[in-house]
Scaffold this active site. Structure first.
Site, PDB file in Angstrom:
ATOM      1  N   LYS A 281       5.896  35.352 -12.312  1.00 40.99           N
ATOM      2  CA  LYS A 281       6.663  34.556 -11.126  1.00 40.99           C
ATOM      3  C   LYS A 281       6.576  36.066  -9.980  1.00 40.99           C
ATOM      4  O   LYS A 281       6.411  37.279 -10.783  1.00 40.99           O
ATOM      5  CB  LYS A 281       8.177  34.680 -10.689  1.00 40.99           C
ATOM      6  CG  LYS A 281       8.469  33.645 -11.972  1.00 40.99           C
ATOM      7  CD  LYS A 281       9.995  33.556 -11.519  1.00 40.99           C
ATOM      8  CE  LYS A 281      10.695  32.229 -12.302  1.00 40.99           C
ATOM      9  NZ  LYS A 281      10.433  31.230 -11.659  1.00 40.99           N
ATOM     10  N   ARG A 355      12.842  23.142 -19.119  1.00 39.65           N
ATOM     11  CA  ARG A 355      12.866  21.565 -19.694  1.00 39.65           C
ATOM     12  C   ARG A 355      12.198  21.679 -20.934  1.00 39.65           C
ATOM     13  O   ARG A 355      12.974  21.929 -21.954  1.00 39.65           O
ATOM     14  CB  ARG A 355      11.917  21.104 -19.282  1.00 39.65           C
ATOM     15  CG  ARG A 355      10.765  21.538 -19.007  1.00 39.65           C
ATOM     16  CD  ARG A 355       9.374  20.753 -18.006  1.00 39.65           C
ATOM     17  NE  ARG A 355      10.032  21.553 -16.155  1.00 39.65           N
ATOM     18  CZ  ARG A 355       9.076  21.319 -15.515  1.00 39.65           C
ATOM     19  NH1 ARG A 355       8.362  20.383 -15.751  1.00 39.65           N
ATOM     20  NH2 ARG A 355       9.459  21.833 -13.975  1.00 39.65           N
TER      21      ARG A 355
HETATM   22  N1  BES Z   1      14.027  28.965 -12.528  1.00 37.35           N
HETATM   23  C1  BES Z   1      13.616  27.696 -12.400  1.00 37.35           C
HETATM   24  C2  BES Z   1      13.545  27.297 -10.570  1.00 37.35           C
HETATM   25  C3  BES Z   1      13.553  27.676  -9.474  1.00 37.35           C
HETATM   26  C4  BES Z   1      13.159  28.350  -8.931  1.00 37.35           C
HETATM   27  C5  BES Z   1      15.436  28.115  -9.644  1.00 37.35           C
HETATM   28  C6  BES Z   1      13.517  29.536  -7.854  1.00 37.35           C
HETATM   29  C7  BES Z   1      15.310  28.372  -8.510  1.00 37.35           C
HETATM   30  C8  BES Z   1      15.196  29.140  -7.899  1.00 37.35           C
HETATM   31  C9  BES Z   1      12.216  27.403 -13.297  1.00 37.35           C
HETATM   32  O1  BES Z   1      12.553  27.481 -14.075  1.00 37.35           O
HETATM   33  C10 BES Z   1      10.958  27.388 -12.795  1.00 37.35           C
HETATM   34  O2  BES Z   1      10.193  28.441 -12.609  1.00 37.35           O
HETATM   35  N2  BES Z   1      10.559  26.303 -11.915  1.00 37.35           N
HETATM   36  C11 BES Z   1       9.316  26.022 -11.801  1.00 37.35           C
HETATM   37  C12 BES Z   1       8.464  24.988 -12.267  1.00 37.35           C
HETATM   38  C13 BES Z   1       7.368  24.689 -11.704  1.00 37.35           C
HETATM   39  C14 BES Z   1       6.243  25.495 -13.137  1.00 37.35           C
HETATM   40  C15 BES Z   1       6.684  23.664 -12.899  1.00 37.35           C
HETATM   41  C16 BES Z   1       9.441  25.790 -10.421  1.00 37.35           C
HETATM   42  O3  BES Z   1      10.297  25.432  -9.482  1.00 37.35           O
HETATM   43  O4  BES Z   1       8.215  26.591  -9.673  1.00 37.35           O
HETATM   44 MN    MN Z   2      10.756  28.867 -14.904  1.00 36.99          MN
END
Ligand code: BES
Ligand code: MN
Ligand code: ZN
Length: 502
Positions: A281, A355
């Site tokens: 990230k 997921r």
């Molecule tokens: N935990 C995150 C989702 C999230 C991000 C929750 C920011 C709250 C605030 C999840 O694991 C994630 O990183 N999701 C990605 C999915 C994408 C790579 C398809 C997202 O939401 O960007």
């Molecule tokens: Mn994630």
């Protein structure tokens, strides 16, 4: 905080403070009217001079009002009488509590529970007042070396109800409100705990501690070795880059008279830190990814509420603990995983890890022959974009279950909004190499994530609640909100058939 209810007239109360409402413009509520009479117009006189208009949240603290036994009278602006809604009611209560706490009243008799809130009964008003009070007094200072202490903190609140007939509803509301608050407090404490302390083993230890307190709660854990035996390769892959062991914690609560009654199963995403893994990230606000265990925190909190209320239902809570880190052993984009269900997944982004953990947990819980399964997760940033922080995203292909959950959200004030889960979206998960991918692309991101999970939940009735936007606040009020404890607790309360309001 100690709460109680009584039914009496305001001038007879002997307390540090009595709290009464004033509507806009300068209109006394019935109770304030009574005080005005016995004080021979003292209050209306002050209003006439322009000290308080009655706008929502306005406060005026009076000392030594003539002929009133209590030391102080707090006049609280309630806005226009016809417009008082749920949101305003809670805001008014929160403001009142903060004022009381800061102005030295250690106890108070509160008449705001008698205000008219459209469509809500006394049970709802007292319960929300209890939950709002506990909520506004919460702070997380376990790791501060000096704790900010209030000199004369509020300790005791008596809510007044119109007649004696309402007393039992008020008492039940306090009991339920306190139980929900306890669950929310635990949820917040666990979620706010930093990721160097709160790892999957910490989640397990919190659950074990709880099991020591309640006879009908039992806790077991599934570690990496056992996951390997079970074929939970997808769950394991996510945790492989981390030095902290992946641990799935199972909390079994047995409350139904019939031990064999099919359980309601709650599954919480418990990513105690989500760095994104190899698909790292960006750095901004990455600290907030300690809250990626918000689903698991919601489940452990709900189990606490359930134990406190001792509801006659069977419930199994699953905390899917894991940490997503980069490393030489970490899983990568391009990897193909064989899930516990046998279905294969091509990993296109290691940041879509929730997921991958949940799918194996959802397959694992088949063994409990569940009545229904609800999973809750901080699953997608896309859900935050769609709904912001006010509503959680609800996904279910079982209409009665979806309505039941929406209804619980409305009753508890912890609302969800239903999103589509149509088969049309499923094709976005197609893979050239495996059964499907873990990535649906940018459009409809929260829906394709739910579609992914739906492929693992064919054997039971299932709903998914995405709490990515609702589980914590960012910015200057950074911290866990205690959600989704209220909506899940309300769902269980409704299922249990235990009496609530009138
Ligand atoms: N935990 C995150 C989702 C999230 C991000 C929750 C920011 C709250 C605030 C999840 O694991 C994630 O990183 N999701 C990605 C999915 C994408 C790579 C398809 C997202 O939401 O960007
Ligand atoms: Mn994630
Ligand atoms: Zn995540």
């Amino acid at each position: 905080m100690e709460f109680s209810v009584k039914s009496g007239s305001p001038e007879k109360q002997r307390s540090a403070c009595i709290v009464v409402g004033v509507y806009e413009p300068r209109r006394l509520s019935g109770i304030a009217e009574q005080l005005d009479k016995i004080s021979e117009g003292y209050i209306s006189n002050i209003l006439r001079k322009g000290d308080l208009e009655g706008k929502p949240g306005q406060m005026l603290l009076l000392h030594h009002v003539p002929n009133v036994l209590s030391e102080r009278v707090l006049l609280v602006g309630c806005g226009k009488e016809r417009e008082l809604d749920e949101r305003q009611y809670k805001q008014i209560i929160a403001k009142t509590i903060n004022t009381l706490n800061e102005t030295g009243s250690m106890e108070a008799v509160c008449f705001l529970s008698e205000l008219h809130v459209k469509g809500r009964d006394i049970y709802w008003k007292v319960r929300q007042a209890v939950e709002t009070t506990n909520d506004s007094l919460y702070s997380f200072d376990a790791l501060k070396s000096s704790k900010g202490e209030t000199r004369r903190p509020l300790r005791k609140i008596v809510f007044n109800v119109p007649t004696r007939r309402e007393l039992p509803f008020g008492e039940r509301a306090i009991e339920h409100g306190n139980a929900v608050s306890e669950g929310m407090r635990l949820c917040r404490d666990v979620a706010n705990m930093p990721p160097n302390i709160c790892n999957p083993a910490y989640l397990a230890s919190q659950a074990r501690q709880m099991a020591e307190q309640y006879d009908n709660l039992n806790v077991t854990t599934v570690g990496e070795e056992q996951m390997a035996e079970l074929g939970m390769n997808s769950y394991l892959a996510v945790g492989r880059g981390s030095a902290n062991e992946s641990i799935m914690t199972i909390m079994k609560y047995q409350g139904a008279a019939n031990a064999d009654e099919q359980p309601i199963v709650l599954v919480g995403k418990g990513l105690t830190f989500d760095s994104g893994g190899i698909s790292l990230k960006p750095g901004e606000a990455m600290d907030e990814m300690k809250y990626d265990m918000g689903g698991a925190a919601g489940v452990i909190g709900t189990m606490k509420t359930l134990c406190e209320m001792n509801l006659p239902v069977n419930v199994i809570g699953v905390l899917a603990g894991c940490e997503n880190m980069p490393g030489s052993n970490a899983y990568r984009p391009g990897d193909i995983l064989t899930t516990m269900s046998g279905q294969t997944v091509e990993v296109l982004n290691t940041d879509a890890e929730g997921r991958l953990v949940l799918c194996d947990a959802l397959t694992y819980v088949e063994r409990f022959d569940p009545e229904l399964v609800i999973d809750t997760a901080t699953l997608t940033g896309a859900c935050v974009i769609a709904l912001g922080k006010h509503a959680s995203g609800l996904f279910s292909s079982h209409n009665p279950l979806a309505h039941e959950i929406l209804n619980a959200g409305d009753q508890s004030g912890d609302r969800a909004w239903r999103m589509p889960l149509w088969d049309d979206y499923q094709e976005m998960l197609e893979s050239p190499f495996a059964d499907f991918t873990n990535l649906g692309g940018r459009p409809a991101g929260s829906i394709t994530a739910a579609c992914f999970l739906s492929r693992f939940t064919k054997k039971y009735n299932w709903a998914h609640i995405d709490v990515a936007g609702s589980a914590w606040n960012s910015g200057k009020n950074k911290g866990s909100t205690g959600r989704p404890v209220p909506i899940l607790s309300q769902f269980l309360l409704n299922r249990s058939g235990v009496e609530q309001g009138e």
